[in-house]
Motif scaffolding. Sequence first.
Motif, short mmCIF file in Angstrom:
data_model
loop_
_atom_site.label_atom_id
_atom_site.label_comp_id
_atom_site.label_asym_id
_atom_site.label_seq_id
_atom_site.Cartn_x
_atom_site.Cartn_y
_atom_site.Cartn_z
N LYS A 196 -10.24 0.10 1.96
CA LYS A 196 -9.67 -0.62 3.09
C LYS A 196 -10.72 -1.67 3.74
O LYS A 196 -10.60 -1.64 4.87
CB LYS A 196 -9.05 0.34 4.11
CG LYS A 196 -8.16 1.29 3.73
CD LYS A 196 -6.50 0.71 3.65
CE LYS A 196 -5.85 1.49 2.57
NZ LYS A 196 -5.45 0.55 1.31
N ASP A 233 0.88 -1.12 -0.06
CA ASP A 233 0.02 -0.13 -0.03
C ASP A 233 0.76 1.21 -0.09
O ASP A 233 1.78 1.15 0.74
CB ASP A 233 -0.71 -0.05 1.41
CG ASP A 233 -2.11 0.91 1.29
OD1 ASP A 233 -1.69 2.27 0.97
OD2 ASP A 233 -3.12 0.73 1.57
N ALA A 269 -4.21 -4.06 -1.40
CA ALA A 269 -3.71 -2.87 -1.72
C ALA A 269 -4.54 -2.15 -2.83
O ALA A 269 -4.62 -0.88 -2.94
CB ALA A 269 -2.19 -3.00 -2.55
#
Lengths: 135, 155, 657, 288
Positions: free
Chosen positions: C638, B60, C633
Motif C-alpha cells: 500500500k 482493492d 490495487a
Amino acid sequence: MKIKLFKQEIEGSSIRQIERSSGEVLKNCYQCGNCSGGCPVSYEMDLPPSQAIRFLQLGKVEEVKKANSMWLCVGCQQCFSRCPKSVSAANLFEALRQMSLRQGKDHREIRDLPVSFLEKAPQQAIVCGFRKLVS
Amino acid sequence: MDEKDVSRTAQDSKGGFEPRIMAFVCNWCTYAGADLAGTSRMEYKENVRIVKLPCTGRIDPLFIIKAFENGADGVLVSGCHPGDCHYTTGNYHARRRWIAFRSLMEFVGIDLRRLHFSWVSASEALKWVDLINNVTDEVRKLGPFAEYKGLKQGW
Amino acid sequence: MARIGVFICQCGNNIESTVDTKSVSEEMEKVPGVVFSCNYKFMCSSPGQEMLKEAIKKHKLDGVVVSACSPHMHEKTFRKACESAGLNPYRCEIANIREQCSWVHHDKTKKTGTVKSNDLTRMTIERLKRNRPLKKINIPVNKRALVIGGGIAGIQAALDIAEGGREVILVEKEPSIGGNMARLSETFPTMDCSQCILTPKMVEAELHERIKIYTYSEVEGLDGYIGNFTVRIRKKAKYVDEELCTGCGECIEKCPFKASSEFELGLNKRKVIYTPFPQAVPNIPVIDAPNCTMIQKGKCGVCAKVCGPKAIDFEQTDEIVEEKVGAVVVATGYELMPNERFGEYGYGRIKDVINGLQFERLASSSGPTGGEIRRPSDGKVPESVVFIQCVGSRDEAKGVSYCSKICCMYTAKHTMLYKHKVHEGQAYVFYMDIRAGGKRYEEFTRRAIEDEGAMYLRGRVSRVYERGGKVVVQGADTLSASQVEIEADMVVLATAIVSRTGADTLAQRLGIGYDRYRFYNEYHPKLRPVETVNAGIYLAGACVGPMDIPESVSMGSAAASKVLALFSADEMAREPIVAGVDKTRCNACWDCLVACPYSAIEKEEVKNRQGETVRWNARVNEGVCQGCGVCVAACRSKVIDLAGYTDEQVYAAISAF
Amino acid sequence: MKIPYYPGCTLNTVAKGFDVSARESARALGFEMEELGQWNCCGASFPLSPDNLMGLTAPAKVLASAARMGDAVTTLCSVCYNVLKRTNKALRDDGEKRSVVTGFIEEEYDGSTEVIHFLEVLRDRVGFDRVRESVKRPLGGIRAAAYYGCMLLRPAGEVGIDRHEGPTIMEDLLSVLGCEPVDFPNKIECCGAHLAMTRTDVVERLSGNVLESAVDCGAEVVVTSCPLCQYNLEKSQAKVAERRAGYRHVPVVYFTQLLGIALGQSDEMAGLGENRWDVRPLLEAKGV
C-alpha cells in the motif's frame, strides 16, 4: 414465382428440425454461390445448393423438398470444403432426406433395381445408396 | 464527524426490507452506461449508490469488505467488457484479482451471493437497468447483512 | 475544519421534478464541515457560476460540491469556475443526481430521489474532504516527429508536419519511399496516373529541408513517452555510400546478375544492385546482399569498378542510429494475403492467375510489359480476363471476416484499363456485392458495366484450372441460378488486404494495440480515430484497416494536425490523475511494474553518499502514467496511491454510504 | 511390423485384387496387414446429420474390434477410411455420443485408435524411400493419373490425408514406382458415387469428365483407391467413347495393383485380370 413470407415459417419447427438435424445454421450463409459453382451435380439440380439454402432461409421447406436437389447430392462435401462461411449444403440435404426417409418416404424402390447392377456393383454402392435413398 | 446511524437500514413505504447496494464502477464504460440509462429516462430500483473509479483494475478487495462493513447488503463491481478497457488491460487485472480473492471473501464470511460482477459498456443502458433490478431482487431475498454491519460497531 | 460549500442544481425541472433540492440543501447544511449550502435553477448557467464564485470568496470555501448532472457533462465547467475564484480545481467535486438519480427514479412524491440525492451528495462531501489540491502536470515537448512508413499516408503526414514548421524523420524499410501506391497504374475513380500524382510528393519530401529520410531502415525500439521519445533505427547496409553516390546508375547497368523484383511482384527481374523503380526516392541503389556474388563469394565487384565517385562499399554493415522525437506517426500500410492460400484458384501453380497488384504492374506504363496487358505464361494478349472479387476477404474459413473495401473499386478500374488497352477483350467480374460507397464511386462501377462492357456475375468462383492453354473458371451466377464456366486467358484475384508481416512486433515495440488481424487499434474508433492508447503515437493509413488513397491521405493529414497541435506549446499540460509511490516504504517487489499496462513504472536506484546502491524503489513516470490505478490495487504494501482517487478518498465515500 | 487391417465389404468381393495386391505388397515391404478378427460393413457412408447416431454404430463396432488388436487400423477403400476416421473423431470428441453409441453396441471404445489409410502407412510408416528401394520392376514411365475423388480429402479438417485442393501423395507414390504422374484438373472431383443406383446419366457425366480430363492431360492409366470410383469410371468409358470420336479406353486400376507389379507380384496376385480394361498390354508396351 411469387412467394409470401411468414415469420412462423421462417422460424418454424421444420426449419429448426433441419438445423438441428444438419448441425448447420442457415443464417450463416450469405449467398455467395460458391457451393453452386463447385457442386458436381449442381447442373442437374432443380435448385442448386445456394438457392436451396436461400429457400430454407425464407422458411420455404416445401419448395426445397419437392425439388430433386436432395436426391442428387452425393455428399462429396465440395460445397463445405470451399464455403467461406463453413456451411455444408450436403449436411442440409442429408437432413432433408432424413426428414423424408424417417417418414418412410423412399426415393427408390429396391425391387426396381436392375439385377445386373445388384450383381456387379460394388457392395458399398448398394449399401450407401440404400442409406441415402431408402428408409 | 462522519459518524452516522449504522442502523439506518432502508425500508420501503410498507416498512419491508430494502437492501442497500454499493456499486464500484469504472469511469469509462459502466459509469457512462449508467448515465445513458438516465439520458434515456429508463427506470430502475433506487437501491444502488455508485462509487466511481477510473478503472475496475483500481478496485482493492478491501473496498468491498469496507462497503459491507458500512452498511451495504450487496456489492456490485462493473467495468468495461474484456478487450474494451480504456486502459487496455485494467479489467483483466480486476478479473484475475477477483478469481484470486473469491475464496478469501468467502472465508471472511461474505456470502458470495451478495457480491456481483458484471461488464456493462457505455452503450448498454438496458443491461445496467436489468443488472440493478436483478441484483436488488436477489439481495432482497437474502435479507439484511447484519453480521458484517455489526463488525464496525464492535470495533 | 473544512469549509465546504454545497450547490444543489434543479436543472430546470429535470432534477427538481423528482428531487426536493431545497430539502437536500438543508440536509447537507447539517453535515460537519459544510459551511454553505444552497439550491439553484441552473448551476451551469452564467449566473449559477457567478453565484458559485461569489460563495467561494464570501464564505472562504476550501472545497465545493455541485450536485447536478453527470461529471462527464459539467465537471470541467465547475472546476474552471472554482479556479477563477482562486480555489484549486481539484477541490471541486460533482455529485451525479440527474443521470443517476432524478432521471431514473420516477417517484413524483420526490421521496426516493431526495433520499438518494442526500446519500450521493454526502458521499461526495466526505470524499471531497480528503481531496488534496492537485496541479496539472507539465511535460516538456521535443518538437520533432517520427513517421514510420513512407507510403502515401506517411509522406502526407511528413509533409504536413514539415510544412507546419517542425522537423520530421521519415523511416521506410524499402530502398525507396512510395509504398504500394507507387505500384499502381491509374487510380479510381478519376483514372489519373498514380505515379504522376505521387512522385512529385516523393520528391517534395526528399527535398524538404525539415524532412530527414531513412530508407532501407526499420524501427528497432522506442523508449520514453509523449513529448520525449527516443527511437532506435536500424539502417540496413546498402553497401552504397549515400553521401558519395550521385545516382548515375552506371553500377546498375553493368551489374551482371539478376534477381526477382519485389517491386514488380515477381513479374520481372531486376539487377542485384538496384533501385526498386526508376523514380525511386532517394535515387540511390542498394545491393541485394544474399544474391550478390561479391558479398557472398568475393567474386565480381563490377559495380565498384565502374562507380566513378567510389561509392560502393562492400564492407558496410547495419548501423543503429538514435533519434529524439516528441511524437510518432505510424503509417506502415498493408500487404495482400499470401496467395498460396488459394489452392482452388491454382495460385502459384497456374502462371496466368495473378493478383490485383500484379495486374497494376501489367497495366502500368513503367511496368514489365510497358503497359501492355500480356499474360505472364506466354506473353499473349488475353482475349478474356476473369476478375474474382472477395478472394480471402469476407471468408471466415480463410481467417478473414472483414471486407477489404477497395477491391470493388479497383476491379472496376481493372476492367476499364483492360478494355482501354485490349479493345476486343472481354472482362468478367465475379462479385458478391458491389460496395461503391464513396464520392463518384457508384457512377464509376456503373461505367465499367454500362460503358466499358464488363460482364458482372453475381456469385463466387469455386475453382480455377488449366485446360488446353486456357484458364478455366468454374463458378456460379446466382442471379440466373446457373453454374458458369468461362475459358479465360487470365485470371485476376482481388485478394484480401491484410496487415503487414511483423505488424504485431512493431506494435509491441511501440506499445500500441492491435486487433486479431494485427491492424492497429485507434484510441476510439469514432471520436479519436488517429490516436492510440499510447499518448503521442498516432496512426495513418491502411495499417489501421483497409482503406483507399483519399482516406489514407486524410488520415495522414489528420495525424499531422494532431502532432502539430501537440507541438504548438513548449510544454504539455496533463491531468494530474497519476499514481505516486511513497518511496520510503516501497519494498521493491515490482508487482506494480508488472501490472502497469503502460510501462509507466520504473526501477529507481537509491544511492548513499559513497555512491553505492543501498536499495531500490519503484517510481512512476508521470508522463507515461494514464491514471488507471491498477498498480494501486496491485501494491501489497500500500505505498502507491492514485491522485484524485486515493484510498483515503474512496474509503471516505464508502464510510458515508 | 503388424498393422490391424479392415478390408471392408467390397474388398472381399468385387475388389479382391485391391485387397490381395495390398497384402502381398505389405509383405514385400516387410510388414503384415493383420485382418480384424471380426468385422462388419462400415455403412459405406458417414451420416451427415449429427443426430443420426444409428449410422455410427456399425463403424464403431469395427473400431472397437480394431482397438483390441492395436493402436491403429488401416484401410484401403477411401469410403471405409472416411467413415471410420470421421466416426472415430465423433466418438473421441463427443462424450455424449460416445456413451450412447458404445452403450448400444455393448462395447467399450474411447476413440483412441488411429485410423490411417494404406497410402499414409506407405508414406509415414514405411517411407516412400523404402518403397523405392524395394521396387523390382520400375513401371517404365507409364503416364498415370492419380484420381483422389472426395473421400480421401474432404472434409479437410476431419479426414484429409493431404492438401485438400492440391494433393500429391498418390503421385509421389507413383513416381517412386517408376510412373510418370499426370496432373489433371478433375482429380479431386466426384465420380457420382452411389448415384450409380439411381442416376447412371449423372455418373456417366461426372466419371466421364474425370476420364476425359485425365486422358486430355496425357494419362495412359487412371489410378484410384476406391472400388466405387473404379466401378463408376470403368462403367462410364462406353459413354465417353460414344460422345468422343477416337477415344481410347484407359485402364482404371487400384494404386496397390501398380505397387504390386512394381514390387514383383504376378499378374494374378495383383488381380490385373479383374479389371475391365486390361493394363497388361500397356505394361508390356513399356517393357515392364
